[in-house]
Design a protein around this motif. Structure first.
Motif, mmCIF file in Angstrom:
data_model
loop_
_atom_site.group_PDB
_atom_site.id
_atom_site.type_symbol
_atom_site.label_atom_id
_atom_site.label_comp_id
_atom_site.label_asym_id
_atom_site.label_seq_id
_atom_site.Cartn_x
_atom_site.Cartn_y
_atom_site.Cartn_z
ATOM 1 N N VAL B 178 28.422 -9.832 14.857
ATOM 2 C CA VAL B 178 29.388 -9.275 15.799
ATOM 3 C C VAL B 178 29.376 -10.098 17.086
ATOM 4 C CG1 VAL B 178 29.867 -7.298 17.317
ATOM 5 C CG2 VAL B 178 29.436 -6.925 14.883
ATOM 6 N N PHE B 179 28.167 -10.450 17.558
ATOM 7 C CA PHE B 179 28.045 -11.245 18.784
ATOM 8 C C PHE B 179 28.807 -12.570 18.650
ATOM 9 C CE2 PHE B 179 25.812 -14.579 21.170
ATOM 10 C CZ PHE B 179 25.962 -14.084 22.458
ATOM 11 N N PHE B 180 28.534 -13.274 17.553
ATOM 12 C CA PHE B 180 29.188 -14.581 17.387
ATOM 13 C C PHE B 180 30.695 -14.432 17.161
ATOM 14 C CE2 PHE B 180 24.835 -16.087 16.775
ATOM 15 C CZ PHE B 180 24.867 -17.157 17.648
ATOM 16 N N SER B 181 31.066 -13.378 16.449
ATOM 17 C CA SER B 181 32.494 -13.151 16.225
ATOM 18 C C SER B 181 33.194 -12.875 17.550
ATOM 19 C CB SER B 181 32.678 -11.980 15.258
ATOM 20 O OG SER B 181 34.030 -11.687 15.102
ATOM 21 N N LYS B 182 32.499 -12.146 18.436
ATOM 22 C CA LYS B 182 33.108 -11.848 19.747
ATOM 23 C C LYS B 182 33.308 -13.127 20.558
ATOM 24 C CE LYS B 182 32.453 -7.070 20.437
ATOM 25 N NZ LYS B 182 32.398 -5.966 21.326
ATOM 26 N N ILE B 183 32.297 -13.977 20.553
ATOM 27 C CA ILE B 183 32.420 -15.243 21.289
ATOM 28 C C ILE B 183 33.572 -16.065 20.713
ATOM 29 C CG2 ILE B 183 31.260 -17.447 21.839
ATOM 30 C CD1 ILE B 183 29.549 -15.541 23.124
ATOM 31 N N TYR B 184 33.591 -16.121 19.389
ATOM 32 C CA TYR B 184 34.612 -16.895 18.685
ATOM 33 C C TYR B 184 36.011 -16.389 19.045
ATOM 34 C CZ TYR B 184 36.640 -19.225 14.544
ATOM 35 O OH TYR B 184 37.373 -20.002 13.690
#
Lengths: 578, 319
Positions: B178-184
Motif C-alpha cells: 500500500v505504501f509503495f502504491s501510494k507513492i507510485y
C-alpha cells in the motif's frame, strides 16, 4: 479477439434505438481473468453498503457485483418480480399481505445465514430516525405500524412478522392497501434489500453510516465480495465462496472512478473493459474508439415541459388550478406543444441518444405503453396556428405577436442550465414559438441555475413568475405516475388539478388493474388524456450507452438479466485493441 | 519575539471569528441546500421538510451560526450532510492524501525551480535564460489543467508508466504494498504540479540573483579578489533566497490547501476535490470548515513567514 459479426446466432436481439442491448461475442470466455470497470464521475464514490443509508447513485452501480447492496428479488425485463432469486415474493390481495421467502442457501459472505430478521433490519434502518436515513417515503406508511415506528410511537413494527421465527427464512408484511404496482420492482411499498443484523447490531445507530462494517468491511450476498475497498476510489472484488447461485467465471473485478476529463482517453488507451455513465456529449468521441462495441439501453427516464397553472395548497396538500394565465386555454397549451421542433433538436444534439416522446411512459415499459399514443413529437406549425386562431388570438402584424382583448400572448420560460447546448435549445424553442406569434422570454433573461430552479419549483405553494419550464425524472420499475401528477403530488410543478386525470391515475392503481390487459389500457388512456389536455407536454426519452471492450463475453444491459455477474467473462487476458 | 508570536496567534481568534461569520452568511445565500438534490418522484416532501427542520435550516442564520459556533468551540464542526460522517473525520482522511502529495510536489518544485533560476540568472540574456523564461511564461500562461491532461495522456495512457487516478491501487494489500502504491500514485500529480508550478520561485529567485549581483558588497568582494564561486554561493545566493524564504510559511501551510484542479483531474481525493464537491452538494458544514481551515492556514502562513524571515535575515526582527 471479438469482431463485429455479432448477433448472427443471437436468440436475444434486443435493440434500443440503433444500439444492441447485449454484446454477442463470438469468442469463448477463458477461465478466470480480471474485469476492469470504471464509473465516470467527478466526485469520489461514497461506499455505503447498506441500501437504506446510501443515496449515491455512483456507488449503487459500483456495488452491483456484490449483489447491489443486497437486493433480494429477481425481475424480468418488464421489471416484474420473478421467482428464483435470493428471495421470492408472493402477494395476497385478500389478506393484504406479502410473503417474502428467503432461499434456504442464502448466506452472507462470512458464511452466516441470511435471516428474516435481516430483512426487518432494513426497515429499522430506513424508519428509525436514529440511523439518519433519508429514504423514508409516503408509500412505506402503507405497511401497518411502520409510520408509528418511524414517528417513535411504537417500539416494534407490528406489520412485519416472522411465521417461523426471527432466524427463519419467511417474512410476512401486512399492508393497509394493496395496489397493482406492487409486483413491479421499485414500487416503494416494501423494501427490496436485507442488512446483516447480527454483524451490525452492536454498532451505535449514529455511527453506522460511517462504520467500517458498512463502508470498507461489509458483508454481502452477491456473486462477488469486496476484497478491498479504497475509500472514494475503487473496489476490488473476488468471488464470494458462499454465493448460492452460479459461480462467477472471473477471478476478480476492479471497479474504479474515472473523471470525466479522462474517461475517453482511458478508453482509447484500453484501460477499462467498460465505463458506466458516459455522457451523451462524449458519444461522438467514444463511438469510434477501436476495440470497443457500444451497447445501448432505454433509460428509465422522461423529460417534459410543464405549464404553470396554479399553486399548491400546503394545508390541504392539494394542487389548486387557479392561476390567471392564457395557458388555462387548452388550445394555447396544445399550440405551444405543436410548435416545438423536438425531433429536429434531438437529431441535432442528442447523437441518437434521445428520441422524441409520444407519451409520458417510456417505451421500455412496453407492457404499459404503445407507439400508437399520439403526442407532440412532430412539429406542426399549421395546427398550432389554427388552434390559436380558433381560440381568438389574433396576430398583430406590426409586432408579429398574437393578442386577445388587447393583451399580447407573452410568456416566461424558466429554462434550466444543463449542458453546453441548453441555451441554444431554449433559444431555438423561443424562435419556434415566435413563428406562431407567441412571445416567450427567458426567466430574468437567462437560464436558471439548477439549485435555484429546484428551489423555485418545489417550494410550496409555487410562484407566479414563470409560465413554462422543463423537467425530467428518473423513474422506477413501477411506472404509475401518481407521485408526479395526482392532485396531491407536490412535484406537479404546474399544479394542474383535473378530475379526469385523477380518475385515470386512480384507475391505473385500482384493483381492476391487477389484470395486466386492463392496466395497459388504463396507462394508454392516461397518456392520451394527458396529451389531449396538455397540462404537461412529453419531450424526450433517453438512451444510455456503454462502450464495451471486445474481449468481454456475456455483457448485457438488459434490465431482466439477473445472472450477469456470474456469466460475464473475458476471452483473453489482454484488452482487445482492434 | 515570543510575546509577538503569542499576540499574533491571539489576534487570529477575532480574524477567524469574522471569517466564520462571513462564510456562514454567504454559504446560506447560495441557492439550494443539502437536501435539494434528494427529490425524486417517490420522495415525500414532508420528509425532506423534516430533514431540513431537523438540521435546523429553517432557523434564522445567526441562530444557526451561534449553534455552530458553540459546537465548534468544543471541537465539533458538525456532520457532513452529504457524506454522513463527522466533518473532522472526513477532513482528516483527505488531509493526509493532500499533505503527502503536496509535500512531494513542493520538494519537486524546488528541485526544478532553483537550478532553473540559477542557470537563467547566471546566463542572463543568453539562450539558457531565454529558454527558462519562455518555459515559465508558457507554464504560467496556459491553464494548468490543460497540461495535467497532457501529462496524463503521455505518461499514463500512451507510455503506461504511471497510474492515472486515485491514491492507491485496489490490488495493493498489506502495509508495504500500500505504501509503495501510494507513492507510485502520487508521482504523476505531484510531478505535474511541480513542473507547472515553478514560475513563482523562478521569478523571485532569478531577479533576486540578478539584483544581488550588482550590489556594492559583491563588487567589493570581487575587488578583494574573492573567487566568483565563493561570492555566488556565500553572498549572492544567500541574499537572493530571502524573497523565497519570505514565502516559505505559506508553502508550509499550503501543503494542506489542496490543489483543486489537479485533484479533480487526477481523481485524487484530497481537500481540493472535497471543497468542490462540497460546494456543488451544498454541504454547508463541510464548506464552512474547509474555508475556515484555509483562512487559518493563511494566517498561520503569514506568521510562519515572518518568523522564518526573522531567523534567516538578521536585519529583520519581529516587534
Amino acid at each position: 479477439c471479438g469482431s463485429n459479426q455479432n448477433s448472427s446466432t443471437s436468440t436475444k436481439k434486443l435493440k434500443a434505438g440503433n444500439f444492441d442491448v447485449a454484446y454477442q461475442n463470438p469468442d469463448k470466455a477463458i477461465k478466470g481473468g480480471n474485469l476492469k470497470i470504471a464509473y465516470q464521475s467527478d466526485s469520489p464514490m461514497k461506499a455505503e453498503w447498506l441500501a437504506p443509508l446510501s443515496d449515491d447513485a455512483t456507488f449503487g452501480s459500483m456495488s452491483s457485483p456484490g449483489g447491489g447492496q443486497d437486493g433480494l428479488f429477481f425481475t424480468n425485463s418488464s421489471f416484474k418480480y420473478i421467482n428464483g432469486g435470493p428471495a421470492n415474493v408472493s402477494l395476497y390481495k385478500d389478506a393484504k399481505t406479502a410473503t417474502i421467502t428467503l432461499r434456504k442457501d442464502l448466506k452472507w459472505s462470512d458464511g452466516s445465514e441470511v435471516t428474516a430478521k435481516d430483512y426487518e433490519f432494513s426497515y429499522d434502518l430506513t424508519a428509525n430516525p436514529a440511523y439518519g436515513s433519508d429514504r423514508w417515503t409516503d408509500s412505506l406508511a402503507n405497511i401497518v405500524g411502520l409510520s408509528d415506528y418511524h414517528a417513535g410511537k411504537a417500539k416494534t413494527i407490528s406489520g412485519i412478522t416472522f411465521p417461523d421465527g426471527e432466524n427463519g427464512k419467511v417474512i410476512k408484511v401486512q399492508f393497509k392497501e394493496m395496489t397493482p404496482g406492487m409486483n413491479q420492482t421499485g414500487n416503494g411499498y416494501f423494501l427490496e434489500t436485507v442488512a446483516p443484523y447480527q454483524y451490525l447490531k452492536d454498532v451505535a445507530p449514529k455511527d453506522l453510516a460511517s462504520s467500517p462494517k458498512s463502508t470498507t468491511k461489509p458483508l454481502v450476498t452477491g456473486p462477488f465480495k469486496p476484497e478491498n475497498v479504497v475509500a472514494g476510489e475503487s473496489i476490488k472484488y473476488v468471488p464470494n465462496p458462499y454465493y448460492w447461485g452460479e459461480k462467477p467465471k472471473l477471478n476478480s473485478i476492479t471497479y474504479e472512478i474515472v473523471s470525466t476529463a479522462k474517461s475517453v482517453a482511458a478508453l482509447s488507451a484500453h484501460k477499462y473493459d467498460y465505463i458506466n455513465d458516459m455522457r451523451a456529449s462524449q458519444y461522438k468521441q467514444v463511438k469510434d474508439v477501436k476495440g470497443y462495441k457500444v451497447l445501448g439501453q432505454q433509460e428509465l427516464y422522461i423529460s417534459l415541459m410543464y405549464y404553470n397553472l396554479g399553486h399548491y395548497d400546503v394545508k390541504k396538500s392539494i394542487s389548486v388550478q387557479d392561476r390567471k394565465t392564457p395557458l388555462q386555454d387548452q388550445n394555447v397549451r396544445e399550440a405551444l406543444g405543436y410548435a416545438r421542433n423536438v425531433a429536429a433538436v434531438q437529431a441535432k444534439f442528442s447523437n441518437g441518444l434521445a428520441t422524441p416522446a409520444n407519451g409520458l411512459i417510456p417505451p421500455i415499459f412496453k407492457e404499459f405503453t404503445s407507439p400508437s399514443v399520439k403526442g407532440y413529437e412532430k412539429q406542426d406549425l399549421d395546427k398550432a396556428n389554427k388552434l390559436l386562431d380558433e381560440d381568438g388570438w389574433k396576430l398583430n402584424k406590426s409586432t408579429g405577436y398574437r393578442e386577445k382583448d388587447g393583451k399580447e400572448l407573452s410568456l416566461v420560460y424558466a429554462a434550466r442550465v444543463g449542458d453546453a447546448n441548453s441555451e441554444t435549445i431554449a433559444q431555438n424553442y423561443i424562435q419556434q414559438w415566435k413563428k406562431i406569434g407567441v412571445k416567450v422570454s427567458l426567466y430574468h433573461g437567462k437560464l436558471m441555475e439548477f439549485n435555484s430552479w429546484v428551489d423555485h419549483m418545489t417550494t410550496p405553494p409555487g410562484s407566479d413568475d414563470w409560465d413554462i419550464t422543463d423537467g425530467a425524472w428518473s423513474l422506477s420499475g413501477e411506472p404509475s405516475q401518481q407521485d408526479l401528477f395526482s392532485a396531491a403530488a407536490p412535484y406537479n410543478f404546474g399544479h394542474f388539478n383535473d378530475p379526469e386525470i385523477t380518475k385515470d391515475l386512480n384507475d391505473i392503481d385500482s384493483t381492476k388493474a391487477e389484470d395486466s390487459t386492463y392496466r395497459k389500457a388504463a396507462f394508454i388512456k392516461y397518456q392520451e388524456d394527458m396529451n389531449k389536455k396538455a397540462y404537461v407536454v412529453p419531450t424526450a426519452y433517453a438512451i444510455n450507452y456503454t462502450p464495451v471492450n471486445k474481449r468481454v463475453v456475456g455483457m448485457t444491459l438488459d434490465y431482466g438479466a439477473m445472472n450477469t455477474w456470474s456469466e460475464i467473462g473475458v476471452s483473453s487476458d489482454k484488452m482487445a485493441t482492434k | 519575539m515570543w510575546k509577538v508570536i503569542i499576540r499574533r496567534i491571539l489576534l487570529m481568534i477575532p480574524q477567524l471569528f469574522i471569517l466564520s461569520i462571513l462564510v456562514f452568511f454567504f454559504a446560506k445565500l447560495m441557492p439550494g441546500d443539502p437536501f435539494s438534490g434528494l427529490i425524486g418522484p417517490h420522495t415525500d416532501p414532508h420528509e425532506v421538510e423534516a430533514l431540513r427542520r431537523a438540521a435546523g435550516l429553517y432557523d434564522p442564520w445567526w441562530e444557526q451560526y451561534l449553534r455552530w459556533l458553540g459546537n465548534a468551540i468544543h471541537g465539533n464542526l458538525g456532520m457532513s450532510y452529504n457524506l454522513k460522517e463527522p466533518v473532522m473525520t472526513v477532513i482528516g482522511h483527505r488531509a493526509i492524501n493532500t499533505f503527502w502529495m503536496s509535500l512531494l510536489s513542493v520538494i519537486l518544485t524546488y528541485l526544478f525551480a532553483i537550478p532553473m533560476s540559477i542557470v537563467a540568472a547566471r546566463n542572463e540574456g543568453k539562450w539558457q535564460d531565454q529558454l527558462w523564461l519562455t518555459y515559465n511564461s508558457i507554464t504560467f500562461g496556459i491553464p494548468p489543467y490543460v497540461f495535467y491532461l497532457l501529462i496524463i495522456f503521455i505518461f499514463g495512457y500512451s507510455l503506461n508508466w504511471f497510474p492515472t487516478g486515485g491514491t492507491v491501487s485496489p490490488d495493493a494489500m498489506g502495509i508495504i504494498p500500500v505504501f509503495f502504491s501510494k507513492i507510485y500514485h502520487m508521482i504523476l500529480p505531484a510531478f505535474s504540479l511541480a513542473v507547472f508550478g515553478t514560475v513563482g520561485i523562478f521569478t523571485y529567485f532569478r531577479s533576486g540573483i540578478l539584483d544581488e549581483q550588482t550590489q556594492d558588497y559583491v563588487r567589493t568582494a570581487r575587488a578583494k579578489g574573492v573567487k566568483e564561486k565563493v561570492i555566488f554561493r556565500r553572498h549572492i545566493l544567500r541574499n537572493a533566497s530571502l524573497p523565497i524564504a519570505s514565502n516559505f510559511g505559506f508553502v508550509i501551510t499550503g501543503l494542506l490547501g489542496g490543489a483543486i484542479f489537479a485533484e479533480t483531474i487526477f481523481g485524487y481525493p484530497g481537500l481540493g476535490q472535497l471543497f468542490i464537491t462540497s460546494i456543488s452538494g451544498r454541504d454547508y458544514s463541510m464548506i464552512t470548515a474547509l474555508i475556515l481551515l484555509n483562512g487559518f492556514l493563511g494566517l498561520l502562513g503569514a506568521l510562519l513567514s515572518d518568523i522564518i524571515m526573522a531567523m534567516v535575515d538578521p536585519r529583520i526582527r519581529i516587534q
